[in-house]
Design a protein around this motif. Structure first.
Motif, PDB file in Angstrom:
ATOM      1  N   SER A 201       0.857  -1.175   0.000  1.00  0.00           N
ATOM      2  CA  SER A 201       0.000   0.000   0.000  1.00  0.00           C
ATOM      3  C   SER A 201       0.896   1.228   0.000  1.00  0.00           C
ATOM      4  O   SER A 201       1.769   1.363   0.858  1.00  0.00           O
ATOM      5  CB  SER A 201      -0.901   0.014   1.233  1.00  0.00           C
ATOM      6  N   VAL A 202       0.693   2.120  -0.957  1.00  0.00           N
ATOM      7  CA  VAL A 202       1.508   3.319  -1.062  1.00  0.00           C
ATOM      8  C   VAL A 202       1.081   4.307   0.027  1.00  0.00           C
ATOM      9  O   VAL A 202      -0.101   4.658   0.136  1.00  0.00           O
ATOM     10  CB  VAL A 202       1.377   3.961  -2.455  1.00  0.00           C
ATOM     11  N   VAL A 203       2.030   4.742   0.812  1.00  0.00           N
ATOM     12  CA  VAL A 203       1.763   5.625   1.954  1.00  0.00           C
ATOM     13  C   VAL A 203       1.069   6.906   1.506  1.00  0.00           C
ATOM     14  O   VAL A 203       1.405   7.475   0.466  1.00  0.00           O
ATOM     15  CB  VAL A 203       3.088   5.940   2.683  1.00  0.00           C
ATOM     16  N   LEU A 204       0.060   7.303   2.283  1.00  0.00           N
ATOM     17  CA  LEU A 204      -0.689   8.546   2.062  1.00  0.00           C
ATOM     18  C   LEU A 204      -1.496   8.539   0.764  1.00  0.00           C
ATOM     19  O   LEU A 204      -1.922   9.587   0.298  1.00  0.00           O
ATOM     20  CB  LEU A 204       0.245   9.763   2.095  1.00  0.00           C
ATOM     21  N   THR A 205      -1.696   7.392   0.199  1.00  0.00           N
ATOM     22  CA  THR A 205      -2.560   7.275  -0.985  1.00  0.00           C
ATOM     23  C   THR A 205      -3.473   6.066  -0.796  1.00  0.00           C
ATOM     24  O   THR A 205      -3.346   5.315   0.171  1.00  0.00           O
ATOM     25  CB  THR A 205      -1.751   7.077  -2.278  1.00  0.00           C
ATOM     26  N   THR A 206      -4.388   5.905  -1.715  1.00  0.00           N
ATOM     27  CA  THR A 206      -5.259   4.722  -1.705  1.00  0.00           C
ATOM     28  C   THR A 206      -4.760   3.657  -2.673  1.00  0.00           C
ATOM     29  O   THR A 206      -5.451   2.676  -2.937  1.00  0.00           O
ATOM     30  CB  THR A 206      -6.693   5.116  -2.073  1.00  0.00           C
ATOM     31  N   THR A 207      -3.573   3.874  -3.195  1.00  0.00           N
ATOM     32  CA  THR A 207      -3.027   2.947  -4.184  1.00  0.00           C
ATOM     33  C   THR A 207      -2.477   1.701  -3.512  1.00  0.00           C
ATOM     34  O   THR A 207      -1.697   1.787  -2.557  1.00  0.00           O
ATOM     35  CB  THR A 207      -1.901   3.621  -4.988  1.00  0.00           C
ATOM     36  N   THR A 208      -2.907   0.560  -4.022  1.00  0.00           N
ATOM     37  CA  THR A 208      -2.434  -0.721  -3.511  1.00  0.00           C
ATOM     38  C   THR A 208      -2.015  -1.602  -4.683  1.00  0.00           C
ATOM     39  O   THR A 208      -2.726  -1.684  -5.680  1.00  0.00           O
ATOM     40  CB  THR A 208      -3.534  -1.427  -2.713  1.00  0.00           C
ATOM     41  N   PHE A 209      -0.882  -2.250  -4.510  1.00  0.00           N
ATOM     42  CA  PHE A 209      -0.426  -3.237  -5.480  1.00  0.00           C
ATOM     43  C   PHE A 209      -0.513  -4.611  -4.823  1.00  0.00           C
ATOM     44  O   PHE A 209      -0.058  -4.780  -3.691  1.00  0.00           O
ATOM     45  CB  PHE A 209       1.018  -2.961  -5.899  1.00  0.00           C
ATOM     46  N   GLU A 210      -1.076  -5.561  -5.512  1.00  0.00           N
ATOM     47  CA  GLU A 210      -1.163  -6.906  -4.959  1.00  0.00           C
ATOM     48  C   GLU A 210      -1.053  -7.940  -6.060  1.00  0.00           C
ATOM     49  O   GLU A 210      -1.585  -7.745  -7.161  1.00  0.00           O
ATOM     50  CB  GLU A 210      -2.439  -7.101  -4.164  1.00  0.00           C
ATOM     51  N   TYR A 211      -0.362  -9.024  -5.728  1.00  0.00           N
ATOM     52  CA  TYR A 211      -0.120 -10.093  -6.692  1.00  0.00           C
ATOM     53  C   TYR A 211      -0.307 -11.452  -6.029  1.00  0.00           C
ATOM     54  O   TYR A 211       0.031 -11.622  -4.858  1.00  0.00           O
ATOM     55  CB  TYR A 211       1.309  -9.991  -7.242  1.00  0.00           C
ATOM     56  N   TRP A 212      -0.799 -12.399  -6.801  1.00  0.00           N
ATOM     57  CA  TRP A 212      -0.986 -13.776  -6.351  1.00  0.00           C
ATOM     58  C   TRP A 212      -0.154 -14.731  -7.183  1.00  0.00           C
ATOM     59  O   TRP A 212       0.004 -14.536  -8.393  1.00  0.00           O
ATOM     60  CB  TRP A 212      -2.448 -14.186  -6.487  1.00  0.00           C
ATOM     61  N   GLY A 213       0.332 -15.764  -6.545  1.00  0.00           N
ATOM     62  CA  GLY A 213       0.933 -16.867  -7.266  1.00  0.00           C
ATOM     63  C   GLY A 213      -0.135 -17.855  -7.710  1.00  0.00           C
ATOM     64  O   GLY A 213      -1.285 -17.767  -7.266  1.00  0.00           O
ATOM     65  N   PRO A 214       0.215 -18.810  -8.567  1.00  0.00           N
ATOM     66  CA  PRO A 214      -0.761 -19.787  -9.081  1.00  0.00           C
ATOM     67  C   PRO A 214      -1.113 -20.873  -8.067  1.00  0.00           C
ATOM     68  O   PRO A 214      -2.109 -21.581  -8.251  1.00  0.00           O
ATOM     69  CB  PRO A 214      -0.056 -20.387 -10.290  1.00  0.00           C
ATOM     70  N   GLY A 215      -0.309 -21.016  -7.012  1.00  0.00           N
ATOM     71  CA  GLY A 215      -0.602 -22.001  -5.981  1.00  0.00           C
ATOM     72  C   GLY A 215       0.183 -23.287  -6.142  1.00  0.00           C
ATOM     73  O   GLY A 215       0.613 -23.649  -7.238  1.00  0.00           O
ATOM     74  N   THR A 216       0.329 -23.977  -5.014  1.00  0.00           N
ATOM     75  CA  THR A 216       0.970 -25.293  -5.000  1.00  0.00           C
ATOM     76  C   THR A 216       0.173 -26.213  -4.083  1.00  0.00           C
ATOM     77  O   THR A 216      -0.257 -25.799  -3.007  1.00  0.00           O
ATOM     78  CB  THR A 216       2.449 -25.197  -4.551  1.00  0.00           C
ATOM     79  N   GLN A 217      -0.038 -27.432  -4.524  1.00  0.00           N
ATOM     80  CA  GLN A 217      -0.875 -28.369  -3.779  1.00  0.00           C
ATOM     81  C   GLN A 217      -0.083 -29.009  -2.644  1.00  0.00           C
ATOM     82  O   GLN A 217       1.028 -29.517  -2.858  1.00  0.00           O
ATOM     83  CB  GLN A 217      -1.413 -29.459  -4.701  1.00  0.00           C
ATOM     84  N   VAL A 218      -0.672 -29.019  -1.468  1.00  0.00           N
ATOM     85  CA  VAL A 218      -0.142 -29.746  -0.314  1.00  0.00           C
ATOM     86  C   VAL A 218      -1.193 -30.760   0.108  1.00  0.00           C
ATOM     87  O   VAL A 218      -2.337 -30.398   0.382  1.00  0.00           O
ATOM     88  CB  VAL A 218       0.190 -28.800   0.848  1.00  0.00           C
ATOM     89  N   THR A 219      -0.806 -32.014   0.139  1.00  0.00           N
ATOM     90  CA  THR A 219      -1.716 -33.080   0.542  1.00  0.00           C
ATOM     91  C   THR A 219      -1.092 -33.844   1.698  1.00  0.00           C
ATOM     92  O   THR A 219       0.041 -34.333   1.595  1.00  0.00           O
ATOM     93  CB  THR A 219      -1.996 -34.036  -0.624  1.00  0.00           C
ATOM     94  N   VAL A 220      -1.843 -33.919   2.788  1.00  0.00           N
ATOM     95  CA  VAL A 220      -1.374 -34.637   3.974  1.00  0.00           C
ATOM     96  C   VAL A 220      -2.257 -35.870   4.148  1.00  0.00           C
ATOM     97  O   VAL A 220      -3.443 -35.772   4.447  1.00  0.00           O
ATOM     98  CB  VAL A 220      -1.434 -33.756   5.230  1.00  0.00           C
ATOM     99  N   SER A 221      -1.659 -37.022   3.926  1.00  0.00           N
ATOM    100  CA  SER A 221      -2.430 -38.256   3.954  1.00  0.00           C
ATOM    101  C   SER A 221      -1.506 -39.437   4.198  1.00  0.00           C
ATOM    102  O   SER A 221      -0.356 -39.436   3.767  1.00  0.00           O
ATOM    103  CB  SER A 221      -3.176 -38.441   2.635  1.00  0.00           C
ATOM    104  N   SER A 222      -2.060 -40.439   4.874  1.00  0.00           N
ATOM    105  CA  SER A 222      -1.300 -41.670   5.077  1.00  0.00           C
ATOM    106  C   SER A 222      -1.603 -42.682   3.983  1.00  0.00           C
ATOM    107  O   SER A 222      -1.038 -43.777   3.966  1.00  0.00           O
ATOM    108  CB  SER A 222      -1.610 -42.259   6.454  1.00  0.00           C
TER     109      SER A 222
END
Length: 122
Positions: free
Chosen positions: A101-122
């Motif tokens: 978030s840019v200080v003293l402004t309403t400007t915000t930059f945001e980015y997402w990654g595509p994701g990675t699968q985590v599976t917890v199973s026996s």
């Protein structure tokens, strides 16, 4: 070109560990707060852990406190999530998120990654 690329996901047995990495490029990494989110099937995306620009402050969801550790290396433009004592309920797609978030402004930059699968199973 902005990129967030997660890696390190996979299949692990209950009680095991994984370390996720998120490599950033195309923006000034050190100016962005970084977070890890996850989304399990049929559930909303939720915040798992967050870290400030310098790494001096972190925050965790109650469900992962004491088991997960977020860290960052600004020299390598990378944020990590060390996950220990994994349980089946940790199964989800894990996403890397960058926000500034840019200080003293309403400007915000945001980015997402595509994701990675985590599976917890026996």
């Amino acid at each position: 070109q902005v990129q967030l690329v997660e890696s390190g996901g996979g299949l692990v047995q209950p009680g095991g560990s994984l370390r996720l990495s998120c490599a950033a490029s195309g923006f000034t990494f050190s100016r962005f707060a970084m977070s890890w989110y996850r989304q399990a099937p049929g559930k909303e995306r939720e915040l798992v852990a967050a870290i400030t620009t310098s790494g001096s402050s972190t925050n965790y969801a109650d469900s992962v406190k004491g088991r997960f550790t977020i860290s960052r290396d600004n020299a390598k433009n990378t944020v990590y999530l060390q996950m220990d004592s994994l349980q089946p309920e940790d199964t989800a797609v894990y996403y890397c998120y960058a926000r500034r978030s840019v200080v003293l402004t309403t400007t915000t930059f945001e980015y997402w990654g595509p994701g990675t699968q985590v599976t917890v199973s026996s």
